[in-house]
Design a protein around this motif. Structure first.
Motif, PDB file in Angstrom:
ATOM      1  N   LEU A   1      61.386  43.151  56.338  1.00 21.63           N
ATOM      2  CA  LEU A   1      61.973  43.055  57.674  1.00 21.63           C
ATOM      3  C   LEU A   1      60.979  42.575  58.721  1.00 21.63           C
ATOM      4  O   LEU A   1      61.383  42.152  59.818  1.00 21.63           O
ATOM      5  CB  LEU A   1      62.554  44.409  58.094  1.00 21.63           C
TER       6      LEU A   1
ATOM      7  N   ASP B   1      61.573  39.182  60.211  1.00 19.03           N
ATOM      8  CA  ASP B   1      62.527  38.956  61.297  1.00 19.03           C
ATOM      9  C   ASP B   1      61.784  38.676  62.594  1.00 19.03           C
ATOM     10  O   ASP B   1      60.606  39.011  62.751  1.00 19.03           O
ATOM     11  CB  ASP B   1      63.424  40.181  61.488  1.00 19.03           C
ATOM     12  N   ALA B   2      62.508  38.092  63.528  1.00 19.62           N
ATOM     13  CA  ALA B   2      61.928  37.853  64.848  1.00 19.62           C
ATOM     14  C   ALA B   2      61.786  39.161  65.618  1.00 19.62           C
ATOM     15  O   ALA B   2      62.403  40.177  65.278  1.00 19.62           O
ATOM     16  CB  ALA B   2      62.804  36.885  65.627  1.00 19.62           C
TER      17      ALA B   2
ATOM     18  N   PRO C   1      62.863  41.401  68.372  1.00 20.53           N
ATOM     19  CA  PRO C   1      64.108  41.462  69.158  1.00 20.53           C
ATOM     20  C   PRO C   1      63.899  41.256  70.655  1.00 20.53           C
ATOM     21  O   PRO C   1      64.753  40.656  71.324  1.00 20.53           O
ATOM     22  CB  PRO C   1      64.645  42.866  68.856  1.00 20.53           C
TER      23      PRO C   1
ATOM     24  N   ASN D   1      63.949  37.671  71.473  1.00 21.51           N
ATOM     25  CA  ASN D   1      65.173  36.960  71.112  1.00 21.51           C
ATOM     26  C   ASN D   1      65.990  36.735  72.376  1.00 21.51           C
ATOM     27  O   ASN D   1      66.816  37.556  72.766  1.00 21.51           O
ATOM     28  CB  ASN D   1      65.968  37.766  70.083  1.00 21.51           C
TER      29      ASN D   1
END
Length: 536
Positions: A90, A93-94, A96, A99
């Protein structure tokens, strides 16, 4: 690293490590009689560091093997190994917080996080078993209804429901409009098999889902260059006796702009008066419902307008709750047909329910109630003002570069939508791609049909987006522009060749096209290679 072997025995056996306690790592029961014991055998005296390495994550066998991807594994694995492997994956992932494509809240206070974890095992629909949770839900509905100026007496309860998000809320509101329209047509002895609804072409995809899933014709008002929301006058022109509602957007997903609900209401009132119809309005306030009451309290968009019969809002956007909560509010009880409400009694008591799903958690509902009482009007107003100020900082920083047109409005959702003034050398998609190298996720996408030749970069300013992040983003965008100046032009060669060959050309149908049309085609081809990014 030392080597070790695995010994299997059908009898109770352990390997005695000299001067150490017996080491039996784990056992697997095969029958009630026999057990298999796995015992690690060390070719040398085990030291404290050996035992540490053996149990460390990096030395674990599961750290050296791929995780199952498509088939459930036959054997179990230790909980630590499962956690660490998933945790590590995980990390790809970027972040958050960076984002900027999403409207969804990514940070809440620790006290609220505790409440979420304390209630994560409660199913909301068990109303008889969890009456306090149901009470908190009803409090949220009433608070939000009054925030939207619903005319409710002190002893009256608002009509509404918590949903998984605004998509479900819109489905429920649309069903209520369709059912009410059908009931009226049946009573009048008129056909009721061809319902339609009117929206702008800038609506979120959930409106298209509703129309397709529930067989309602979707009539879209096209946007135009420079006007990227629904034109109320054109919308009213599309209304006929089969129109179940007109949907207005308070905060377009493309550029954050508020549609003119007041003008739509006035024009529709006049048409209803002339025709004898009673076409209503639904307001999709997924993004703007928790902004307008605090930043623009004088703006008339809600139940103050007589034709607004229902409103949806996303609690997980500017309601400041994690993903998974939306709300739909009806003006009065009469606006929600009773035959859409189900009554169940197999959970211990008679319970009315109007949802598209049954089981859902209660933690987001509790989190919404926490935010409403924790922040109050003062707190929400302060947060929304801060978002607006940070959007202003970003907008002014982009304007100073001299490279962008700002397509978002000062009044609306705190979103900054912008496009390049000159796309001869590079486009918005390239900027979006290069910003990812700095950790930022800034979506690029074409505008709706009739304005799709315009590509847009959009930054959503959320509560957790600080002033320092806004300044860093401007700095990184400026650096990306400098980097792009050093790269070869992306479209120049294609456009130059088209212009050199001929000023105009015929397409397959014999229609004349100029160089600008060809340029737009190239842009559209590039745009279609990438998915449209529209946050819910």
């Amino acid at each position: 690293m030392y080597k070790y072997n695995t010994i299997l025995s059908l009898q109770y056996s352990t390997y005695q490590i000299p001067k150490r306690p017996k080491q039996t790592l784990f056992s697997l029961t095969l029958t009630t009689t026999y057990k298999i014991y796995f015992t690690m055998v060390f070719p040398k005296l085990a030291s404290e560091s050996d035992l540490f390495n053996l149990n460390s994550n990096v030395a674990f066998p599961y750290a050296r093997n791929s995780l199952p991807r498509y088939s459930m594994p036959e054997m179990s694995m230790p909980k630590e190994a499962a956690y660490q492997n998933i945790h590590d994956e995980l990390q790809l992932d970027a972040n958050p917080k960076l984002n900027l494509a999403s409207f969804v809240t990514t940070s809440m206070e620790e006290e609220c996080n505790k409440l979420i974890m304390e209630s994560i095992n409660k199913k909301y629909v068990d109303m008889d078993e969890y009456p306090v949770t149901t009470e908190l839900h009803n409090r949220c509905v009433n608070m939000i209804a009054r925030l939207f100026n619903a005319k409710i007496g002190e002893d009256e309860s608002a009509i509404g429901a918590g949903t998984v998000g605004s998509s479900e809320a819109i489905m429920l509101a649309g069903l209520a409009f369709k059912k009410k329209w059908q009931n009226k047509r049946k009573a009048e002895g008129k056909p009721y098999d061809k319902p339609n609804m009117v929206t702008g072409a800038n609506v979120q995809v959930c409106w298209e889902k509703f129309a397709r899933y529930f067989e309602v014709e979707l009539r879209e008002v096209k946007v135009s260059e420079g006007y990227y929301v629904m034109d109320p006058a054109k919308a009213v022109e599309m209304v006929d006796e089969n129109t179940i509602c007109v949907a207005a957007i308070l905060g377009s997903t493309y550029n954050g702009e508020f549609e003119d609900v007041k003008l739509l209401n006035d024009l529709l009132l006049e048409k209803n008066k002339q025709t004898g119809w009673d076409t209503p309005i639904h307001v999709d306030a997924a993004s703007g419902g928790f902004i307008a009451p605090f930043l623009y309290p004088e703006l008339e968009w809600d139940f103050r307008l007589p034709l607004v019969k229902s409103i949806n809002v996303s609690g997980h956007k500017y309601g400041l709750v994690y993903a998974g909560i939306g709300w739909v509010i009806w003006r009065t009880k009469e606006d929600l047909p009773e035959d859409l409400v189900f009554h169940i009694n197999y959970l211990g008591a008679d319970q009315p329910t109007f949802t598209l799903n049954f089981s859902k958690g209660s933690s987001q509902i509790i989190a919404q109630y926490y935010q409403l009482i924790r922040l109050g009007h003062e707190g929400y107003r302060s947060i929304m003002e801060n978002c607006r100020e940070n959007a202003k900082v970003l907008r002014e920083g982009l304007e100073k570069t001299g490279c962008f047109n700002i397509l978002s409005k000062d009044n609306g959702v705190p979103v900054v939508a912008f496009s390049l003034k000159d796309r001869s050398c590079h486009d918005e998609f390239k900027i979006s791609e290069m910003l990812r190298r700095h950790g930022w996720i800034v979506p690029a996408y074409p505008m709706p049909p009739a304005a799709q030749h315009i590509n847009v970069l959009r930054v959503v300013i959320r509560a957790e987006f600080s002033r320092i992040l806004a300044e860093h983003l401007v700095f990184d965008i400026t650096n990306v522009l400098h980097e792009l100046e050093k790269l070869p032009p992306m479209y120049n060669a294609k456009i130059t060749n088209i212009v050199k060959e001929e000023k105009t050309m015929d397409d397959d149908n014999g229609v004349k096209r100029n160089a600008l049309d060809a340029h737009r085609e190239i842009i559209d081809q590039e745009s279609n290679k990438r998915p449209k990014i529209l946050a819910a």
